[in-house]
Design an enzyme around this catalytic site. Structure first.
Site: not given
Length: 407
Positions: A162, A302, A313, A331, A336, A395
């Protein structure tokens, strides 16, 4: 402007909010979610809704090319056309050997893989398309852009889950800073709203299960967040040396001031509990941009709407930027889009700087009490943005932060 400054001279997007930067920015600024009810493609899946691009006009791609392109590349070519038009480079007499292409993609041509695998199982090997390999290999995203526009400099695809779109932009900056290129077409694309992919993310526990109200499912930083909404998108930024842009009388929309990357080396899918890699990447981006923490007016987070990622975060942002800049996650509106999301959010960050407007975090009705952030919610904030950072995490422990500032 110094010769080492990197200018953003063109923007292009295709998102669930529509094709074109204006359509996406308008919807993001209004905080209107694009997640839709049950999608036929996802029938029978544990999560059967997503945010998808509808009624895509692919006329700029050409009918002859469409039959050999995965959907992810189709989205990308539409976004690239807009970005090059915006930069006044479409059909321009450029030095093609000094024009690069760097694209981020997390999954590759998954819809084509699934379609061809279904043919293989149902009709046998002779039914598999002879174009299956170029339709599915990830590198073809950059290859097709280079082919479409005659860019003969370096071209490649990066994959950091991502964070892929942001990694592509960072790599593009490197090509420019090294002097290898004058112009780089950079961005990300993903079209993974398929039954197999959605089932995998759902069974991993990453997706929201709010089937009764998909529009409210993506809730970044909200106390009731329960996962993200799958989306598809593409976004492209045209990057070039500021001196090169000035020589052709193009004013930058923003400057890509610095980039920072770091790896958690902690867990395949979970972030480091203290956000070690994310903090390292954010500090590196600020150093590269010659910015002090207090110079940052805005963070495009994010903000995935997952319990753990949002919490980590938030801890990172308050630790690196204790003065409390405005924070938002797009998002909640766009879902996403995996490998595309870092590029989409880079475009939104450039627009926040250019238009002195920070969009709201959609569906964040009750921010988590443990998340001490200066979140923009409900309505957009009118605020001068001198410098902003855009966070992307993926990831594998990949962390990438892009720092932009006013020209």
């Amino acid at each position: 402007m110094s010769g080492t400054e990197i200018a953003v001279t063109g923007l292009g997007t295709v998102t669930p909010a529509g094709a074109g930067v204006n359509a996406t920015w308008r919807t993001v600024r209004e905080g209107s979610s694009t997640a839709a009810n049950t999608h036929p493609r996802l029938a029978g899946c544990p999560v059967d809704f997503c945010a998808s691009v509808e009624n895509l006009d692919t006329s700029v791609v050409g009918r002859r090319a469409l039959y050999r392109l995965d959907r992810s590349v189709q989205l990308l070519l539409v976004a690239a056309h807009e970005a090059l038009t915006d930069a006044a480079l479409l059909g321009a007499d450029w030095d093609a050997e000094r024009v690069g292409v760097v694209i981020g993609c997390g999954m590759g041509g998954v819809s084509s893989w699934e379609k061809q695998h279904s043919r293989f199982l149902g009709q046998g090997p002779d039914a598999v398309s002879p174009l299956m390999i170029p339709m599915t290999t990830p590198n073809m995203a950059a290859g097709e852009v280079a082919l479409a526009y005659g860019a003969r400099g370096p071209s490649f695809v990066v994959s950091t889950a991502c964070a892929s779109g942001a990694t592509a932009i960072s790599a593009a900056r490197g090509l420019l800073a090294s002097g290898e290129c004058d112009i780089v077409i950079a961005g990300g694309t993903e079209a993974a709203n398929t039954a197999l992919t959605v089932a995998g993310f759902a069974n991993l526990g990453a997706l929201s299960r709010r089937r009764e109200d998909p529009a409210a499912a993506s809730r970044p930083f909200d106390i009731d967040r329960d996962g993200f909404v799958m989306a598809e998108a593409a976004a492209v930024l045209v990057l070039e040396h500021a001196a090169h842009a000035a020589a052709r009388d193009r004013r930058p929309r923003a400057l890509l001031a610095g980039c920072g990357s770091a790896t958690d080396a902690h867990h395949p899918t979970a972030p480091h509990p203290e956000g070690r890699g994310a903090s390292q990447a954010m500090r590196a981006a600020l150093r590269a941009a010659d910015l002090d923490p207090g110079d940052v007016d805005h963070v495009n987070a994010h903000g995935t709407s997952t319990v753990l990622n949002d919490s980590v975060e938030a801890h990172v942002i308050t630790g690196v930027l204790p003065h409390g800049p405005y924070v938002t996650s797009t998002k909640g509106v766009l879902g996403h889009s995996l490998g595309a999301t870092g590029a989409v959010e880079a475009v939104m960050t450039v627009l926040a700087i250019e238009q002195s407007c920070i969009p709201p975090t959609a569906n964040c009705e009750n921010p988590g009490p443990d998340l001490d952030l200066n979140l923009v919610t409900k309505i957009a904030a009118r605020q001068r943005v001198r410098a902003a950072v855009s966070n992307s995490f993926g990831f594998g422990g990949h962390n990438v932060v892009l720092a932009f500032r006013t020209p």
